[in-house]
Design a protein around this motif. Sequence first.
Motif, PDB file in Angstrom:
ATOM      1  N   GLY A  30       0.819  -1.213   0.000  1.00 17.41           N
ATOM      2  CA  GLY A  30       0.000   0.000   0.000  1.00 17.41           C
ATOM      3  C   GLY A  30       0.843   1.250   0.000  1.00 17.41           C
ATOM      4  N   ASN A  31       1.905   1.267   0.754  1.00 21.31           N
ATOM      5  CA  ASN A  31       2.812   2.422   0.763  1.00 21.31           C
ATOM      6  C   ASN A  31       3.504   2.579  -0.594  1.00 21.31           C
ATOM      7  OD1 ASN A  31       2.238   3.261   3.352  1.00 21.31           O
ATOM      8  ND2 ASN A  31       3.864   2.021   4.266  1.00 21.31           N
ATOM      9  N   TYR A  32       3.866   1.450  -1.202  1.00 20.85           N
ATOM     10  CA  TYR A  32       4.503   1.488  -2.520  1.00 20.85           C
ATOM     11  C   TYR A  32       3.533   2.052  -3.563  1.00 20.85           C
ATOM     12  CZ  TYR A  32       6.746  -0.111  -6.794  1.00 20.85           C
ATOM     13  OH  TYR A  32       7.317  -0.159  -8.040  1.00 20.85           O
ATOM     14  N   LEU A  33       2.253   1.704  -3.422  1.00 23.30           N
ATOM     15  CA  LEU A  33       1.224   2.209  -4.344  1.00 23.30           C
ATOM     16  C   LEU A  33       0.716   3.594  -3.948  1.00 23.30           C
ATOM     17  CD1 LEU A  33      -0.781  -1.105  -4.780  1.00 23.30           C
ATOM     18  CD2 LEU A  33       0.766  -0.044  -6.449  1.00 23.30           C
ATOM     19  N   GLN A  34       1.324   4.164  -2.913  1.00 20.80           N
ATOM     20  CA  GLN A  34       1.024   5.503  -2.406  1.00 20.80           C
ATOM     21  C   GLN A  34      -0.408   5.642  -1.887  1.00 20.80           C
ATOM     22  OE1 GLN A  34       2.260   8.195  -5.531  1.00 20.80           O
ATOM     23  NE2 GLN A  34       4.423   7.835  -5.081  1.00 20.80           N
ATOM     24  N   TRP A  35      -0.891   4.567  -1.237  1.00 22.02           N
ATOM     25  CA  TRP A  35      -2.165   4.641  -0.545  1.00 22.02           C
ATOM     26  C   TRP A  35      -1.911   5.344   0.784  1.00 22.02           C
ATOM     27  CZ3 TRP A  35      -3.796  -1.202  -0.898  1.00 22.02           C
ATOM     28  CH2 TRP A  35      -4.100  -1.509  -2.222  1.00 22.02           C
ATOM     29  N   ASP A  36      -2.966   5.899   1.365  1.00 19.65           N
ATOM     30  CA  ASP A  36      -2.758   6.465   2.702  1.00 19.65           C
ATOM     31  C   ASP A  36      -2.637   5.317   3.715  1.00 19.65           C
ATOM     32  OD1 ASP A  36      -5.362   5.679   3.560  1.00 19.65           O
ATOM     33  OD2 ASP A  36      -6.228   7.508   2.756  1.00 19.65           O
ATOM     34  N   GLU A  37      -2.128   5.638   4.880  1.00 16.26           N
ATOM     35  CA  GLU A  37      -1.834   4.612   5.894  1.00 16.26           C
ATOM     36  C   GLU A  37      -3.077   3.853   6.341  1.00 16.26           C
ATOM     37  OE1 GLU A  37       0.089   6.874   8.911  1.00 16.26           O
ATOM     38  OE2 GLU A  37       1.972   6.985   7.823  1.00 16.26           O
ATOM     39  N   THR A  38      -4.197   4.547   6.438  1.00 16.05           N
ATOM     40  CA  THR A  38      -5.434   3.899   6.864  1.00 16.05           C
ATOM     41  C   THR A  38      -5.864   2.839   5.863  1.00 16.05           C
ATOM     42  OG1 THR A  38      -6.127   5.945   7.936  1.00 16.05           O
ATOM     43  CG2 THR A  38      -7.834   4.287   7.543  1.00 16.05           C
ATOM     44  N   THR A  39      -5.810   3.164   4.589  1.00 15.74           N
ATOM     45  CA  THR A  39      -6.195   2.205   3.549  1.00 15.74           C
ATOM     46  C   THR A  39      -5.250   1.012   3.545  1.00 15.74           C
ATOM     47  OG1 THR A  39      -7.046   4.030   2.215  1.00 15.74           O
ATOM     48  CG2 THR A  39      -6.669   1.944   1.087  1.00 15.74           C
ATOM     49  N   SER A  40      -3.967   1.258   3.673  1.00 13.31           N
ATOM     50  CA  SER A  40      -2.986   0.163   3.709  1.00 13.31           C
ATOM     51  C   SER A  40      -3.234  -0.743   4.906  1.00 13.31           C
ATOM     52  CB  SER A  40      -1.564   0.721   3.787  1.00 13.31           C
ATOM     53  OG  SER A  40      -1.248   1.458   2.650  1.00 13.31           O
ATOM     54  N   GLY A  41      -3.452  -0.149   6.067  1.00 19.68           N
ATOM     55  CA  GLY A  41      -3.688  -0.932   7.279  1.00 19.68           C
ATOM     56  C   GLY A  41      -4.970  -1.734   7.205  1.00 19.68           C
ATOM     57  N   LEU A  42      -6.051  -1.109   6.736  1.00 21.39           N
ATOM     58  CA  LEU A  42      -7.323  -1.825   6.609  1.00 21.39           C
ATOM     59  C   LEU A  42      -7.242  -2.944   5.577  1.00 21.39           C
ATOM     60  CD1 LEU A  42      -9.946   1.039   6.904  1.00 21.39           C
ATOM     61  CD2 LEU A  42      -9.458  -0.777   8.550  1.00 21.39           C
ATOM     62  N   THR A  43      -6.516  -2.705   4.499  1.00 18.65           N
ATOM     63  CA  THR A  43      -6.328  -3.753   3.489  1.00 18.65           C
ATOM     64  C   THR A  43      -5.603  -4.946   4.101  1.00 18.65           C
ATOM     65  OG1 THR A  43      -6.260  -2.101   1.735  1.00 18.65           O
ATOM     66  CG2 THR A  43      -5.359  -4.277   1.221  1.00 18.65           C
ATOM     67  N   GLY A  44      -4.566  -4.650   4.876  1.00 11.78           N
ATOM     68  CA  GLY A  44      -3.833  -5.732   5.545  1.00 11.78           C
ATOM     69  C   GLY A  44      -4.722  -6.526   6.475  1.00 11.78           C
ATOM     70  N   LEU A  45      -5.544  -5.823   7.245  1.00 12.25           N
ATOM     71  CA  LEU A  45      -6.443  -6.523   8.167  1.00 12.25           C
ATOM     72  C   LEU A  45      -7.533  -7.297   7.422  1.00 12.25           C
ATOM     73  CD1 LEU A  45      -6.800  -3.872  10.993  1.00 12.25           C
ATOM     74  CD2 LEU A  45      -5.478  -6.002  11.032  1.00 12.25           C
ATOM     75  N   LEU A  46      -8.040  -6.722   6.327  1.00  9.70           N
ATOM     76  CA  LEU A  46      -9.077  -7.406   5.552  1.00  9.70           C
ATOM     77  C   LEU A  46      -8.546  -8.663   4.859  1.00  9.70           C
ATOM     78  CD1 LEU A  46     -11.104  -4.418   4.092  1.00  9.70           C
ATOM     79  CD2 LEU A  46     -11.804  -6.033   5.864  1.00  9.70           C
ATOM     80  N   LEU A  47      -7.246  -8.706   4.585  1.00 10.55           N
ATOM     81  CA  LEU A  47      -6.648  -9.916   4.014  1.00 10.55           C
ATOM     82  C   LEU A  47      -6.741 -11.092   4.980  1.00 10.55           C
ATOM     83  CD1 LEU A  47      -3.425  -8.730   2.187  1.00 10.55           C
ATOM     84  CD2 LEU A  47      -5.463  -9.736   1.174  1.00 10.55           C
ATOM     85  N   LEU A  48      -6.854 -10.792   6.264  1.00  8.42           N
ATOM     86  CA  LEU A  48      -6.940 -11.875   7.250  1.00  8.42           C
ATOM     87  C   LEU A  48      -8.268 -12.611   7.178  1.00  8.42           C
ATOM     88  CD1 LEU A  48      -5.270 -10.211  10.354  1.00  8.42           C
ATOM     89  CD2 LEU A  48      -4.251 -11.739   8.656  1.00  8.42           C
ATOM     90  N   VAL A  49      -9.325 -11.942   6.722  1.00  6.66           N
ATOM     91  CA  VAL A  49     -10.642 -12.587   6.650  1.00  6.66           C
ATOM     92  C   VAL A  49     -10.606 -13.786   5.709  1.00  6.66           C
ATOM     93  CG1 VAL A  49     -13.063 -12.258   6.017  1.00  6.66           C
ATOM     94  CG2 VAL A  49     -11.864 -10.495   7.331  1.00  6.66           C
ATOM     95  N   PRO A  50     -10.175 -13.638   4.439  1.00  8.45           N
ATOM     96  CA  PRO A  50     -10.132 -14.837   3.593  1.00  8.45           C
ATOM     97  C   PRO A  50      -9.106 -15.862   4.069  1.00  8.45           C
ATOM     98  CG  PRO A  50      -9.272 -12.939   2.405  1.00  8.45           C
ATOM     99  CD  PRO A  50      -9.844 -12.432   3.686  1.00  8.45           C
TER     100      PRO A  50
END
Length: 149
Positions: A105-125
């Motif tokens: 997410g940081n590499y794709l220049q997302w904000d920190e909140t989006t990167s963090g939420l994406t990481g947490l949402l990956l845990l669901v699947p």
Amino acid sequence: MPRFCNVEITNMSESINHNGRIEKIEGNAIFVRIIQQSACSGCHAQGMCGASEKKEKIIEVNDNSGKYHVNEEVTLCGQSSLGLQAVLLAFVLPVIFVVAAIVAGNYLQWDETTSGLTGLLLLVPYYCILYFLREKLKRKFIFTLKKLN
């Protein structure tokens, strides 16, 4: 009171043993109650400290020998290498996924909140996949019983 959960590592590459009591038997499935204790539970100051912790767990063991009965004290044995694999699946890989998502997410220049939420949402699947593979994992993580002397 029975002696529960004396964790004994006979050899690091061999097995981990927990003392427990048989709660119920359903067919070939034997349900053993163990008390998992934190490493500091043997400390003399555990009554004053909030760090010591005990958790009761029920472990299912397949056994068709018919030599065990309800309320019998037994030793539950598992290979320590399987314990390390369980820690890898339950804790290490999820942390790697979250960190990888944050870095991506940081590499794709997302904000920190989006990167963090994406990481947490990956845990669901990930945990859903583990849930659907639970029968296969149950066949891999095998426990055996021994009668206490």
